[in-house]
Design a protein around this motif. Structure first.
Motif, PDB file in Angstrom:
ATOM      1  N   VAL A   1      36.757  41.593  45.752  1.00 46.49           N
ATOM      2  CA  VAL A   1      35.924  40.453  46.153  1.00 46.49           C
ATOM      3  C   VAL A   1      36.001  39.364  45.089  1.00 46.49           C
ATOM      4  CG1 VAL A   1      33.568  39.700  46.667  1.00 46.49           C
ATOM      5  CG2 VAL A   1      34.355  41.981  47.399  1.00 46.49           C
ATOM      6  N   PHE A   2      36.370  38.151  45.492  1.00 42.02           N
ATOM      7  CA  PHE A   2      36.324  37.020  44.572  1.00 42.02           C
ATOM      8  C   PHE A   2      35.152  36.154  44.991  1.00 42.02           C
ATOM      9  CE2 PHE A   2      40.427  38.776  44.025  1.00 42.02           C
ATOM     10  CZ  PHE A   2      40.743  38.547  42.703  1.00 42.02           C
ATOM     11  N   SER A   3      34.116  36.189  44.195  1.00 39.40           N
ATOM     12  CA  SER A   3      32.854  35.550  44.566  1.00 39.40           C
ATOM     13  C   SER A   3      32.736  34.191  43.898  1.00 39.40           C
ATOM     14  CB  SER A   3      31.694  36.443  44.132  1.00 39.40           C
ATOM     15  OG  SER A   3      30.507  35.705  44.033  1.00 39.40           O
TER      16      SER A   3
ATOM     17  N   LYS B   1      42.930  40.436  47.089  1.00 42.08           N
ATOM     18  CA  LYS B   1      42.044  40.399  48.262  1.00 42.08           C
ATOM     19  C   LYS B   1      42.477  41.428  49.304  1.00 42.08           C
ATOM     20  CE  LYS B   1      40.304  35.649  47.995  1.00 42.08           C
ATOM     21  NZ  LYS B   1      40.524  34.236  48.441  1.00 42.08           N
ATOM     22  N   LYS B   2      43.792  41.651  49.419  1.00 42.96           N
ATOM     23  CA  LYS B   2      44.304  42.641  50.381  1.00 42.96           C
ATOM     24  C   LYS B   2      43.862  44.059  50.029  1.00 42.96           C
ATOM     25  CE  LYS B   2      48.151  39.685  51.474  1.00 42.96           C
ATOM     26  NZ  LYS B   2      49.308  39.146  50.746  1.00 42.96           N
TER      27      LYS B   2
ATOM     28  N   ILE C   1      51.849  37.114  29.887  1.00 37.82           N
ATOM     29  CA  ILE C   1      51.388  38.298  30.617  1.00 37.82           C
ATOM     30  C   ILE C   1      50.314  37.860  31.605  1.00 37.82           C
ATOM     31  CG2 ILE C   1      50.172  40.501  30.404  1.00 37.82           C
ATOM     32  CD1 ILE C   1      51.471  40.860  27.654  1.00 37.82           C
ATOM     33  N   GLU C   2      50.560  38.087  32.888  1.00 39.21           N
ATOM     34  CA  GLU C   2      49.559  37.750  33.900  1.00 39.21           C
ATOM     35  C   GLU C   2      48.677  38.969  34.149  1.00 39.21           C
ATOM     36  OE1 GLU C   2      49.278  34.694  35.092  1.00 39.21           O
ATOM     37  OE2 GLU C   2      51.141  33.858  34.254  1.00 39.21           O
ATOM     38  N   GLY C   3      47.519  38.739  34.772  1.00 37.21           N
ATOM     39  CA  GLY C   3      46.663  39.911  34.955  1.00 37.21           C
ATOM     40  C   GLY C   3      45.448  39.690  35.815  1.00 37.21           C
ATOM     41  N   VAL C   4      44.745  40.794  36.014  1.00 38.00           N
ATOM     42  CA  VAL C   4      43.564  40.844  36.875  1.00 38.00           C
ATOM     43  C   VAL C   4      42.475  41.634  36.166  1.00 38.00           C
ATOM     44  CG1 VAL C   4      42.626  41.713  39.050  1.00 38.00           C
ATOM     45  CG2 VAL C   4      44.943  40.755  38.982  1.00 38.00           C
ATOM     46  N   CYS C   5      41.249  41.191  36.281  1.00 35.85           N
ATOM     47  CA  CYS C   5      40.115  42.000  35.853  1.00 35.85           C
ATOM     48  C   CYS C   5      39.418  42.553  37.089  1.00 35.85           C
ATOM     49  CB  CYS C   5      39.134  41.159  35.027  1.00 35.85           C
ATOM     50  SG  CYS C   5      37.679  42.120  34.491  1.00 35.85           S
ATOM     51  N   LEU C   6      39.249  43.868  37.112  1.00 32.84           N
ATOM     52  CA  LEU C   6      38.528  44.524  38.203  1.00 32.84           C
ATOM     53  C   LEU C   6      37.169  44.963  37.677  1.00 32.84           C
ATOM     54  CD1 LEU C   6      41.446  46.755  39.582  1.00 32.84           C
ATOM     55  CD2 LEU C   6      40.658  44.552  40.486  1.00 32.84           C
ATOM     56  N   MET C   7      36.106  44.417  38.283  1.00 31.54           N
ATOM     57  CA  MET C   7      34.744  44.703  37.803  1.00 31.54           C
ATOM     58  C   MET C   7      33.950  45.474  38.849  1.00 31.54           C
ATOM     59  SD  MET C   7      34.009  40.883  36.380  1.00 31.54           S
ATOM     60  CE  MET C   7      35.296  40.206  37.459  1.00 31.54           C
ATOM     61  N   GLY C   8      33.547  46.662  38.521  1.00 34.35           N
ATOM     62  CA  GLY C   8      32.698  47.436  39.428  1.00 34.35           C
ATOM     63  C   GLY C   8      31.250  47.018  39.280  1.00 34.35           C
ATOM     64  N   GLU C   9      30.583  46.738  40.388  1.00 32.05           N
ATOM     65  CA  GLU C   9      29.161  46.415  40.303  1.00 32.05           C
ATOM     66  C   GLU C   9      28.391  47.631  39.786  1.00 32.05           C
ATOM     67  OE1 GLU C   9      27.827  43.278  43.616  1.00 32.05           O
ATOM     68  OE2 GLU C   9      28.456  45.217  44.430  1.00 32.05           O
TER      69      GLU C   9
ATOM     70  N   ARG D   1      30.588  47.109  45.015  1.00 33.53           N
ATOM     71  CA  ARG D   1      31.798  46.355  45.334  1.00 33.53           C
ATOM     72  C   ARG D   1      32.653  46.221  44.069  1.00 33.53           C
ATOM     73  NH1 ARG D   1      29.869  40.669  47.142  1.00 33.53           N
ATOM     74  NH2 ARG D   1      28.589  41.017  45.308  1.00 33.53           N
ATOM     75  N   VAL D   2      33.911  45.877  44.254  1.00 29.30           N
ATOM     76  CA  VAL D   2      34.776  45.599  43.109  1.00 29.30           C
ATOM     77  C   VAL D   2      35.081  44.096  43.101  1.00 29.30           C
ATOM     78  CG1 VAL D   2      37.017  46.031  42.026  1.00 29.30           C
ATOM     79  CG2 VAL D   2      35.756  47.911  43.121  1.00 29.30           C
ATOM     80  N   LEU D   3      34.541  43.436  42.081  1.00 34.62           N
ATOM     81  CA  LEU D   3      34.760  41.996  41.943  1.00 34.62           C
ATOM     82  C   LEU D   3      36.018  41.748  41.126  1.00 34.62           C
ATOM     83  CD1 LEU D   3      31.084  41.021  41.027  1.00 34.62           C
ATOM     84  CD2 LEU D   3      32.140  41.004  43.299  1.00 34.62           C
ATOM     85  N   GLY D   4      36.619  40.574  41.326  1.00 36.47           N
ATOM     86  CA  GLY D   4      37.863  40.300  40.614  1.00 36.47           C
ATOM     87  C   GLY D   4      37.899  38.938  39.972  1.00 36.47           C
ATOM     88  N   ALA D   5      38.792  38.816  39.002  1.00 39.66           N
ATOM     89  CA  ALA D   5      39.144  37.536  38.381  1.00 39.66           C
ATOM     90  C   ALA D   5      40.589  37.692  37.969  1.00 39.66           C
ATOM     91  CB  ALA D   5      38.257  37.255  37.168  1.00 39.66           C
ATOM     92  N   ALA D   6      41.363  36.621  38.023  1.00 42.03           N
ATOM     93  CA  ALA D   6      42.800  36.760  37.772  1.00 42.03           C
ATOM     94  C   ALA D   6      43.336  35.537  37.053  1.00 42.03           C
ATOM     95  CB  ALA D   6      43.551  36.962  39.082  1.00 42.03           C
ATOM     96  N   THR D   7      44.584  35.667  36.590  1.00 38.70           N
ATOM     97  CA  THR D   7      45.170  34.573  35.816  1.00 38.70           C
ATOM     98  C   THR D   7      45.887  33.555  36.691  1.00 38.70           C
ATOM     99  OG1 THR D   7      47.140  35.930  35.481  1.00 38.70           O
ATOM    100  CG2 THR D   7      45.474  35.947  33.713  1.00 38.70           C
TER     101      THR D   7
END
Lengths: 261, 261, 261, 261
Positions: free
Chosen positions: D156-158, D151-152, D182-190, D136-142
């Motif tokens: 996945v925000f766990s 999410k669209k 600067i806003e942003g997102v981290c995309l984390m691959g399991e 899955r690809v997990l996320g975290a954002a500012t």
């Protein structure tokens, strides 16, 4: 204090000088070669480099006089027939932290650039992890023209060695040198990596002497190599006896192989 | 904050002052000697040295009052008959990183140079790795004239000791001092290296007192040495009993030998 | 970037403010107490402190929103009857290197001094290495008047504790504070040192509330203490069963005792 | 030298550029994804980043030419139909000290902000400690709006992952980015966390390609994933044979799984 302090001992004008770097490292090959070249050329002291990135240490000589650990630049003004003048960088230590390595290298490059240096040869050992009877001299360079030029002097450019790259001053003087417009070559003598290796230093210096068009008398360096051979042989014999159950016939002079260049 | 903060407590004019350095180290010899000298001379506080290169620590005294760890300079103005005034540097710690050692030493030297200091004596222990009954005082200096002068006071300049040089403040005050035009001597009391050694400190201070032409009453330091002897003897006996199978007759006061100068 | 970045969130005028410091440490006592005080006072955010001396880390909350690790200042403007306003310093980490500790503390003190702070209370745990049923509050202060004042609030000033002094922010805010003309007290709750200790935090906060003349409802902190007791009891029982040979009846919730304040 | 040196290779005007960060880390997922994106887009070199917070190291390529370790920015100018231009940050190392991480991230963010960057995507692996068949690809954002937007795309925000937050560049570019607006997102691959994981990188890049509205041909990345599968299978078989008592039928190619991206 400044991170790196360079004290100029003599003001000199140099003719198209080339920088030779040889600091302590694998098998002490680079330091042995650079120190021997400096002695053979009777190069003169030019500058002393102190830094808080060296250990907080002084050495004491036989007369009881202390000396703060340092790196040192010596210069050699060649005869009119020589293609160019030579700077030799040697010393007690490389910087003891990564930041220190960068800071010291950058400052020394900056200083040497100011003296007209546009080319650098860095000398090092390349640890093979096994006894090397007839050490090759491996190379790495900042540009293809230098690779081609070095091959003519017998320098080996291997597809696989050095696999993980070069760590420390010998690599950094090339890598940071390019930011100053200084091109260069690293000459690596093959060595076991287990003890100081004058034979590997000799191999490196033979190549370098041809490149620089200077004459070097290798007698003393060969004597040093023979002495190391003799000590290694004794250890080998002592270990063989020990393995056979017999006690060694005396203290093994292993400490003589220590990294005291 | 500044890397090193020196707070002057009193403005003084000093007459040809000499700096005595004694910070914690091997056997706490240097610190014991410098602290004892300071007490004997009834030297007065001159400046406090704080630094981010010391541990982030405060000490709490018996009354519950805290004190930030520091180094400290005290001064002694001798009578007209005394050859010169004296500065004593002591403290809780040496800088805890190599860079810190350089920074603090450089700043203190700069400050002392401003006070007129042109000569420094650094006090230290020299670990022999064995019990030393009658400690010699070994020396190292910045110039041959000082070596010769020290020999007259019984200081031993040995061909082999200290082999690897001096590491830490006692070496650095000499090594960096030379960059300030400050000459100096390191006086090293032989010690086992296993516990604090007032006897070695006494040996060092006896030599130093003669050099400085000051009178020092050694009664209290001798008492301290006897106490350490007594504790060491108890430990020795307790260990002997333990070895014989008998339980030790009480808690061994080994902690009293700890490095709490 | 600057070593320490302080972002002011709101400009406020404070009336004779006192600074309360409670950062992670032994038993998390200081952090638990300071965080609880901040919540009880409904203190408002004043400034956020970022630093390269914190770990390079962000936290992610339950909604997936990140937050860079920081220290934080909150302020409380008391009613006219209150003797003075209060600043509370809390956060995720202390500086992770000695230099970082000094730099952050110095910057925060400088900032708070600019807000009018002339007094600081630092909150901490004091590890006794054994279970403490009824934790005392030990003290250390910058001047005798404060020691006497604290004794009236039941703070214990012990001849022997803390023997080796205070290491970290709680000591440094006092030690460096004095260089800013800020006097202060460290309040240390006795704790085992083995897990987070709300009971010790409560002891500290009870004393502090009296000193600051603020009312604190301890219900939630007591509940937290009871929960820790319950978990500790379960572990104890599980270990007892294990010792008796019976398998533990379920997973021991030891991780709930972890340092997650 | 400056702590961080950014050498601009080409001056470009970018249209609302977004920064993609992928440096070495867990499973090399971020680096694999960012490098693959850069290759697929045929992005061009924009700037090289050197720093004394990287190791003092040069790499040597097959022709014997050295290259100082660095991070690198490449740019891609999309066709008029593309929503915006793309910057890709990759490299050999993250900063090797906490301070270095902060310094490098801050300087790169400052530089990219100057190029018009107001949004950043950081790519990383998330170690699950077990084999992950369908990462899955997990996320975290500012900020919450970005959480909803992600999410669209199936991110996945766990509630629980990542529990302890994000350590290193992928977190810091978000955390420090906010200080630059600067806003942003981290995309984390399991990923398992045990070896380099092109399959996890593919999962991350598939999501990112949709977000960025760029087309990516995954053939080569899939081939790489299959190769890793094949090697892992061989190791698995060899270990099974060893467990059964039979000697392994040849050298296990475990080293091919090493972190050489």
């Amino acid at each position: 204090m400044e991170d790196v302090v360079i004290r100029t001992l003599e003001k000199v004008e140099l003719r198209n000088p080339v920088l030779i770097e040889g600091l302590p490292g694998v098998g002490n090959v680079g330091k042995l070669a650079a120190d021997y070249l400096r002695e053979q050329l009777k190069a003169k002291p030019l500058a002393t480099i102190y830094s808080k990135f060296f250990p907080p240490q002084v050495y004491v000589n036989e007369d009881g006089i202390i000396r703060l650990v340092s790196n040192d630049l010596h210069y050699w003004k060649g005869p009119p027939s020589a293609p160019r003048d030579i700077l030799v960088l040697g010393g007690d230590y490389q910087g003891i932290s990564p930041e220190g390595q960068y800071e010291i290298t950058q400052r020394v490059l900056d200083y040497c650039h100011g003296l007209g240096v546009r080319e650098v040869f860095t000398l090092a050992g390349f640890a093979q992890g096994r006894v090397v009877d007839d050490p090759r001299v491996l190379g790495a360079a900042t540009k293809p023209e230098l690779v081609e030029a070095m091959k003519k002097f017998g320098v080996v450019f291997s597809r696989n060695d050095p696999g993980g790259g070069l760590i420390g001053a010998s690599g950094l003087f090339l890598g940071l040198g390019r930011l100053f417009g200084i091109e260069g070559v690293c000459l690596m003598g093959e060595t076991s990596g287990y003890f100081v290796d004058p034979r590997s230093a000799q191999a490196v210096l033979k190549v370098l002497a041809k490149i620089l068009e200077v004459e070097v008398d290798f007698t003393a360096l060969e004597a040093k190599a023979h002495e190391i051979d003799r000590i290694a042989q004794k250890i080998h014999e002592a270990e063989a006896r020990t393995t056979e159950g017999a006690p060694p016939s005396g203290p093994t002079p292993r400490e003589d192989l220590g990294y005291i260049g």
